[in-house]
Scaffold this active site. Structure first.
Site, PDB file in Angstrom:
ATOM      1  N   ASP A   1      22.020  37.368   0.769  1.00 30.19           N
ATOM      2  CA  ASP A   1      22.625  38.379   1.629  1.00 30.19           C
ATOM      3  C   ASP A   1      23.524  39.321   0.820  1.00 30.19           C
ATOM      4  O   ASP A   1      24.232  38.886  -0.084  1.00 30.19           O
ATOM      5  CB  ASP A   1      23.458  37.648   2.698  1.00 30.19           C
ATOM      6  CG  ASP A   1      24.040  38.576   3.734  1.00 30.19           C
ATOM      7  OD1 ASP A   1      23.267  39.056   4.573  1.00 30.19           O
ATOM      8  OD2 ASP A   1      25.262  38.826   3.697  1.00 30.19           O
TER       9      ASP A   1
ATOM     10  N   GLU B   1      18.939  41.065  -0.412  1.00 32.66           N
ATOM     11  CA  GLU B   1      19.228  42.194   0.458  1.00 32.66           C
ATOM     12  C   GLU B   1      20.001  43.220  -0.363  1.00 32.66           C
ATOM     13  O   GLU B   1      21.201  43.077  -0.574  1.00 32.66           O
ATOM     14  CB  GLU B   1      20.072  41.767   1.671  1.00 32.66           C
ATOM     15  CG  GLU B   1      20.297  42.927   2.615  1.00 32.66           C
ATOM     16  CD  GLU B   1      21.454  42.737   3.583  1.00 32.66           C
ATOM     17  OE1 GLU B   1      21.452  43.386   4.623  1.00 32.66           O
ATOM     18  OE2 GLU B   1      22.381  41.969   3.281  1.00 32.66           O
TER      19      GLU B   1
HETATM   20  C1  GLC Z   1      24.128  41.367   5.814  1.00 31.34           C
HETATM   21  C2  GLC Z   1      23.565  40.684   7.035  1.00 31.34           C
HETATM   22  C3  GLC Z   1      24.366  41.110   8.232  1.00 31.34           C
HETATM   23  C4  GLC Z   1      25.792  40.678   8.016  1.00 31.34           C
HETATM   24  C5  GLC Z   1      26.328  41.223   6.690  1.00 31.34           C
HETATM   25  C6  GLC Z   1      27.602  40.561   6.317  1.00 31.34           C
HETATM   26  O1  GLC Z   1      23.995  42.737   5.879  1.00 31.34           O
HETATM   27  O2  GLC Z   1      22.203  40.954   7.163  1.00 31.34           O
HETATM   28  O3  GLC Z   1      23.869  40.599   9.425  1.00 31.34           O
HETATM   29  O4  GLC Z   1      26.567  41.122   9.074  1.00 31.34           O
HETATM   30  O5  GLC Z   1      25.455  40.992   5.637  1.00 31.34           O
HETATM   31  O6  GLC Z   1      27.343  39.257   5.886  1.00 31.34           O
END
Ligand code: GLC
Ligand code: MG
Length: 518
Positions: free
Chosen positions: A202, A252
């Site tokens: 993430d 991500e």
């Molecule tokens: C990422 C996740 C999201 C979350 C953020 C903070 O973007 O996909 O859902 O709120 O990280 O962890």
């Protein structure tokens, strides 16, 4: 050398809170996922990425983690997690867990200790600073959400500010601290030792920040993310992942310029990255082609693309790619086109639960909602059966769902769509089966063809197998002359039956054809 499994795979994202509830508390859970594994297997996906199910105060619905190695009681037990991993494997499905490396919950013992006193052993796991001379926060960095707020929160107890790239309840870890890296690598190791097949990392572009914590300057690159220091940290993560044969690291990379995404795909960093440039492109053939070609142009020979059109943070595709005046049928046609695009491009596709049903965003009544950042419409429960027979929980729960199921559930649900060969689900199943059956769609090269405006046409080729994809993004009919003599229709998004050249493509229609050597 044989191809790694994740290049051939289709990865399906489960948002556990909204997937399937086994115990009637209105919240999806791990046993619920286990019950639905046969559905996922028969859908034809290869791997599951499961959004966080770890212990969490749930301020950010699980992305605020207070214990990365324990299952939150809402979702089940530690034994349930192991049972899920084992059952998925028994069904031939791989499992990716979603690990948040750059921050924790403010309820994590590390942060609770750190906040207790300035000389706590984990104090420097986090970023603490004195205020600016004017009394305000140390610099002008902004939190990801709520929009427009500072990334710093004043901690009265120890009279310093702490940094949080997202919510104040999600303090950032300081990755320049080797103890932080070691502790977080232990978390990755913990799950890989439990037998998962990979990790989804993430907010990975948040691992590195300007070590001098200088102000952001308008018009210049952000200093609070995507800082070059992070690549060394990511290499440490990858070196660990590489100790587990076949394990994959997906990141991500929340960046909106592909030049910022591709560097994360260096051979010793991520295997795959979520591509937000593609995901956020407009319903526009030319823009999509430019994005795909730009990525290919920048990618090194070992760099493998990955594409997604929806997740738990982004509005659902069917909604984002429709026009305000679209009727249901038009909206659905655009969704079908999106499915064909995603499942035929060269690269690993990610599907988000419910996408295969053609779900739009759910319109929630005024005052109903849980997420402070407006992401409820894409997070409402998965409809498994029509509410008229299954009740208001639509087969998701026997209790009261934590968010209402979408108003389309009567028509768009698993049970109803499985019985209808013309459903969106049937199209996804067909495309997924086709992808399995045709090496050209997985491993093949990809070449775009000249096509009329609003039409995207490409050939995927592998050995002697050639697969031609034509997608008409226009609201009107387009003719396309392919110049290939013999074509065999493999799949169509509608009832278009086309053969021979020129091919006549109805509004918002797509076809996959086999080019037969004459
Ligand atoms: C990422 C996740 C999201 C979350 C953020 C903070 O973007 O996909 O859902 O709120 O990280 O962890
Ligand atoms: Mg439950």
């Amino acid at each position: 050398m044989s191809r790694p499994w994740w290049q051939d795979a289709v990865i399906y994202q489960i948002y556990p809170r909204s997937f399937a509830d086994s115990d009637g508390d209105g919240i999806g859970d791990l046993p619920g996922i286990i019950e639905r594994l046969p559905y996922l297997r028969s859908l034809g996906v290869d791997a599951l990425w499961i959004s966080p199910f770890f212990r969490s105060p749930m301020v950010d619905f699980g992305y605020d983690i207070s214990d990365h190695t324990a299952v939150d009681p809402i979702f089940g037990t530690d034994a349930d997690a192991q049972a899920l991993i084992d059952a998925a494997h028994a069904h031939g499905l791989r499992i990716l867990v979603d690990i948040v490396l750059p921050h924790t919950s403010d309820q994590h013992p590390w942060f609770r200790d750190a906040a207790a006193c300035r000389d706590a052993p984990t104090r420097d796991f986090y970023v603490w600073r004195d205020g600016h001379l004017d009394g305000g926060p140390p610099n002008n960095w902004a939190a990801g959400f709520p929009a427009g707020t500072s990334a710093w929160t004043w901690h009265a107890g120890t009279a310093q500010w702490y940094l949080h790239s997202h919510l104040p309840q999600e303090p950032d870890l300081d990755w320049s601290n080797p103890a932080v890296r070691a502790a977080q690598l232990d978390v990755v190791r913990f799950w890989l030792d439990r037998g998962v097949d990979g990790v989804r990392l993430d907010s990975i572009n948040r691992l590195g920040k300007d070590p001098a914590y200088r102000d952001n300057v308008a018009g210049e690159r952000s200093r609070q993310q995507d800082w070059p220091t992070l690549h060394a940290y990511l290499r440490e993560v990858r070196a660990l992942v590489d100790r587990y044969p076949d394990a994959v690291a997906v990141g991500e990379v929340w960046e909106f310029d592909q030049r910022r995404i591709v560097p994360y795909l260096a051979p010793d960093e991520l295997h795959l990255a979520h591509n937000f440039v593609f995901a956020r492109s407009r319903f526009d053939a030319a823009e999509i082609r430019r994005t795909v070609e730009e990525f290919t142009g920048m990618a090194g020979p070992g760099t493998w693309p990955a594409w997604f059109l929806g997740n738990h943070d982004e509005p659902r595709r069917v909604t984002r790619w429709s026009a305000p005046r679209d009727d249901d049928e038009t909206r659905e046609a655009r969704g079908r086109l999106a499915a064909m695009l995603l499942l035929t491009l060269r690269g690993t596709p990610f599907l988000y639960q419910g996408e295969e049903l053609g779900l739009p965003d759910t319109e929630l009544p005024e005052g109903v909602g849980e997420d402070g950042n407006g992401r409820d419409p894409q997070r409402t429960p998965m409809p498994w059966a029509p509410p008229s027979t299954a009740g208001p929980g639509a087969g998701f729960t026997t209790g009261e769902p934590w968010l209402p199921v979408g108003g389309t559930a009567e028509r768009l649900n698993v049970t109803t769509e499985l019985q209808d060969p013309g459903s969106v689900l049937a199209l996804y199943r067909t495309l997924l089966a086709l992808r399995r059956a045709r090496p050209s769609l997985r491993a093949g090269s990809q070449a775009f063809l000249d096509a009329p405006p609003d039409v995207l046409a490409y050939v995927r080729a592998d050995g002697g197998e050639r697969t031609l994809v034509i997608l008409n993004f226009a609201a009107t009919t387009r003719r396309i002359d392919i110049g290939t003599p013999a074509l065999l229709l493999l799949v169509s998004t509608g009832d278009a039956a086309c053969s021979g050249s020129p091919i006549v493509m109805g509004p918002f229609s797509g076809v996959v054809l086999e080019a037969v050597a004459s």
